[in-house]
Scaffold this motif. Structure first.
Motif, short mmCIF file in Angstrom:
data_model
loop_
_atom_site.label_atom_id
_atom_site.label_comp_id
_atom_site.label_asym_id
_atom_site.label_seq_id
_atom_site.Cartn_x
_atom_site.Cartn_y
_atom_site.Cartn_z
N SER A 87 -7.70 -1.34 18.57
CA SER A 87 -6.35 -1.87 18.74
C SER A 87 -5.83 -2.57 17.49
O SER A 87 -4.77 -3.19 17.52
N GLN A 88 -6.58 -2.46 16.37
CA GLN A 88 -6.23 -3.18 15.15
C GLN A 88 -6.13 -2.23 13.94
O GLN A 88 -6.86 -2.37 12.96
N PRO A 89 -5.23 -1.26 13.98
CA PRO A 89 -5.12 -0.34 12.84
C PRO A 89 -4.40 -0.99 11.66
O PRO A 89 -3.72 -2.02 11.82
N SER A 90 -4.55 -0.38 10.52
CA SER A 90 -3.76 -0.75 9.35
C SER A 90 -3.15 0.52 8.76
O SER A 90 -3.70 1.62 8.91
N LEU A 91 -2.02 0.34 8.12
CA LEU A 91 -1.23 1.45 7.61
C LEU A 91 -1.20 1.39 6.08
O LEU A 91 -0.96 0.33 5.50
N LEU A 92 -1.44 2.53 5.44
CA LEU A 92 -1.35 2.63 3.98
C LEU A 92 -0.32 3.69 3.64
O LEU A 92 -0.44 4.85 4.05
N LEU A 93 0.69 3.29 2.88
CA LEU A 93 1.76 4.17 2.46
C LEU A 93 1.75 4.31 0.95
O LEU A 93 1.38 3.38 0.23
N ARG A 94 2.17 5.49 0.47
CA ARG A 94 2.26 5.69 -0.98
C ARG A 94 3.56 6.41 -1.33
O ARG A 94 3.92 7.41 -0.69
N LEU A 95 4.22 5.88 -2.33
CA LEU A 95 5.40 6.53 -2.90
C LEU A 95 4.98 7.19 -4.20
O LEU A 95 4.55 6.52 -5.14
N GLY A 96 5.08 8.52 -4.23
CA GLY A 96 4.68 9.25 -5.42
C GLY A 96 3.27 9.79 -5.31
O GLY A 96 2.58 9.59 -4.32
N PRO A 97 2.82 10.47 -6.34
CA PRO A 97 1.48 11.06 -6.32
C PRO A 97 0.41 9.97 -6.49
O PRO A 97 0.71 8.83 -6.85
N GLU A 98 -0.81 10.36 -6.24
CA GLU A 98 -1.92 9.43 -6.49
C GLU A 98 -2.13 9.34 -7.99
O GLU A 98 -2.51 10.32 -8.65
N LEU A 99 -1.87 8.17 -8.53
CA LEU A 99 -1.94 7.94 -9.97
C LEU A 99 -3.03 6.94 -10.30
O LEU A 99 -3.50 6.21 -9.41
N PRO A 100 -3.43 6.85 -11.57
CA PRO A 100 -4.41 5.84 -11.95
C PRO A 100 -3.91 4.44 -11.62
O PRO A 100 -2.69 4.20 -11.51
N ARG A 101 -4.85 3.53 -11.51
CA ARG A 101 -4.51 2.16 -11.15
C ARG A 101 -3.47 1.57 -12.10
O ARG A 101 -2.57 0.83 -11.67
N GLU A 102 -3.58 1.88 -13.40
CA GLU A 102 -2.67 1.26 -14.36
C GLU A 102 -1.22 1.69 -14.18
O GLU A 102 -0.31 1.05 -14.70
N ASP A 103 -1.00 2.76 -13.42
CA ASP A 103 0.36 3.23 -13.16
C ASP A 103 0.80 2.97 -11.72
O ASP A 103 1.71 3.63 -11.22
N THR A 104 0.16 2.01 -11.08
CA THR A 104 0.40 1.78 -9.66
C THR A 104 0.70 0.30 -9.40
O THR A 104 0.09 -0.58 -9.98
N VAL A 105 1.66 0.08 -8.52
CA VAL A 105 1.96 -1.25 -7.99
C VAL A 105 1.60 -1.24 -6.51
O VAL A 105 1.92 -0.28 -5.79
N MET A 106 0.94 -2.28 -6.05
CA MET A 106 0.59 -2.37 -4.63
C MET A 106 1.22 -3.62 -4.01
O MET A 106 1.20 -4.69 -4.61
N PHE A 107 1.78 -3.44 -2.82
CA PHE A 107 2.29 -4.55 -2.02
C PHE A 107 1.49 -4.60 -0.71
O PHE A 107 1.25 -3.57 -0.08
N ASN A 108 1.13 -5.80 -0.31
CA ASN A 108 0.42 -5.99 0.95
C ASN A 108 1.26 -6.90 1.84
O ASN A 108 1.74 -7.95 1.39
N VAL A 109 1.45 -6.48 3.07
CA VAL A 109 2.17 -7.31 4.04
C VAL A 109 1.48 -7.15 5.38
O VAL A 109 1.00 -6.06 5.74
N HIS A 110 1.38 -8.23 6.13
CA HIS A 110 0.71 -8.15 7.44
C HIS A 110 1.75 -8.16 8.56
O HIS A 110 2.75 -8.88 8.50
#
Length: 439
Positions: A87-110
């Motif tokens: 009953s405790q899922p989490s959702l991961l969304l991505r805008l764009g292709p899977e890129l290296p970490r240095e080209d990625t911004v991550m936002f976390n919200v609960h």
């Protein structure tokens, strides 16, 4: 503040999410409706899809993520119920292709909330409801800011990827152990990571962790006609509560002390021989945490010794005093969590240009899921969001978010992402990063 951010459609989405009960399972009471995380996250994913986000994963973690010593004891016990994680899922969304970490911004919200549902509504530019500021309001404003950034910079979703973690398990003492932590440990992070919590639009590059100690008295009870033959856990724990408050008051360290629940019993006509006292101690570094733990153990020992000295000559409490050291013990409901303290000039400059101010170094930080990004190489993490936990009545009656606060946050998100994309073009020129990158 821009009126074209957090539109009427965004407001409708927020009101809809506020109406969906998502009380964290560890906070759930019989009076609360069953949480509907799957439904809330699906609706959030549908709104994100209109911007171009794709669902990378929407699932509950495997049970073995909780089989660790740094998982709080209440979480491990709750997980003994096979329906808990389901009953405790989490959702991961991505805008764009899977890129290296240095080209990625991550936002976390609960999307989980504390208990105590609040009336949902919109009046005079103010939205009310449980989670309005912590953190469904910021979650919707986040999408508004990303949508605006995509309109402004075509490199977003092409040369720069944006990840959004919409998690459960932040509230109720879960500490992100089955929401944020598995996603971070699976590598779903960026060079820049923003955890959306109410900070008054001040970016906080730190996050404390906390440990929860339980002082237990395991003695024998007695009837009220012969209180002297039993161990009085109420008197002993009450004494220790005051002693620990005086001894552990963190005058010489940044962390905070919370003398929390004390329980022995509810009746007036008996001596309770057993009971417990809970204490929460926060810390900003592993060294501070270790020192606080050692100080607590020493304070319990000195408190028991002082109790024995004071009550040895009494009529009703002689047995308690004589055997206090034997019947008193300390164990831990939560211990060994990491804390965050990082710095990066490039990231702090981007945040400042986006309209955020730096959280003062002499003002205590607070605990949130950002701790799980501690120690990641070549990354920067900050906590940032609209409103404040106390000023907007988060966790209390009358929780609210002003639309203007949410718009300010959305504008900062937009500026931050576009600024990150520009920073990548300036610092890593290569073919394909954008049209503007050509020499």
């Amino acid at each position: 503040m821009r009126d074209d951010l957090v539109t009427a459609a965004d407001q409708e989405l927020l009101l809809h999410l506020l109406a969906i009960p998502t009380v964290g399972v560890l906070e759930l009471s019989p009076a609360d409706p069953p949480p509907q995380f799957w439904e809330a996250q699906r609706d959030y994913a549908r709104a994100a899809a209109s911007i171009g986000f794709e669902v990378v994963s929407h699932a509950s973690p495997a049970p073995d993520v909780l089989m660790r010593d740094d998982v709080p004891l209440p979480v491990r016990r709750a997980a003994e119920n096979p329906d808990f994680l389901a009953s405790q899922p989490s959702l991961l969304l991505r805008l764009g292709p899977e890129l290296p970490r240095e080209d990625t911004v991550m936002f976390n919200v609960h999307l989980d909330t504390v208990a105590g549902l609040e009336p949902v509504g919109l009046s005079g530019g103010r939205i009310t409801g449980r989670g309005a500021i912590d953190a469904k309001g910021p979650a919707v404003a986040l999408l508004s800011g990303i949508r605006d950034a995509v309109r402004r910079d075509p490199a977003l979703g092409r040369d720069v990827a944006v990840l959004v973690q919409a998690v459960a398990g932040e509230e109720g003492g879960a500490m992100g152990t089955f929401g944020t932590r598995p996603l971070v440990e699976a590598g779903h992070v960026g060079r820049l990571n923003i955890f959306c919590e109410p900070t008054g639009m001040r970016f906080l590059p730190r996050a404390t962790a906390s440990m929860t100690a339980r002082v237990r008295v395991n003695g024998r009870g007695a009837i009220d006609d012969r209180p002297d033959v039993g161990h009085n856990a109420t008197v002993l724990l009450g004494f220790l509560a005051q002693h620990l408050a005086a001894q552990l008051d963190p005058r010489d360290r940044p962390g905070r002390l919370c003398i929390a629940g004390l329980h022995t019993g509810h009746l007036h006509n008996r001596v309770y021989g057993s009971g417990e006292l809970l204490l929460n101690l926060s810390y900003g570094s592993s060294d501070e945490g270790a020192a606080a733990e050692a100080a607590l153990r020493a304070a319990v020992r000195s408190g028991v010794q002082r109790f024995t000295e004071l009550f040895a000559g009494t009529r009703e409490f002689t047995s308690t005093a004589a055997e206090a050291a034997v019947i008193t013990e300390v164990d831990w409901l939560k211990r060994g969590l990491p804390s965050l303290d990082n710095a990066a000039a490039w990231a702090e400059e981007l945040l400042t240009r986006a309209g955020a101010t730096r959280w003062p170094d002499d003002e205590p930080a607070f605990t949130c899921d950002a701790i799980w990004t501690a120690g990641l190489e070549d990354t920067f993490t900050a906590v940032l969001g609209p409103g404040s936990l106390d000023g907007n009545n988060a966790h209390a009656e009358g929780e609210y978010a002003e639309l203007d606060e949410l718009r300010d946050f959305a504008a900062a998100v937009s500026s931050l992402i576009t600024g990150f994309a520009e920073h990548r073009r300036e610092t890593t020129p290569r073919k394909g990063i954008s049209d503007a990158s050509a020499p």
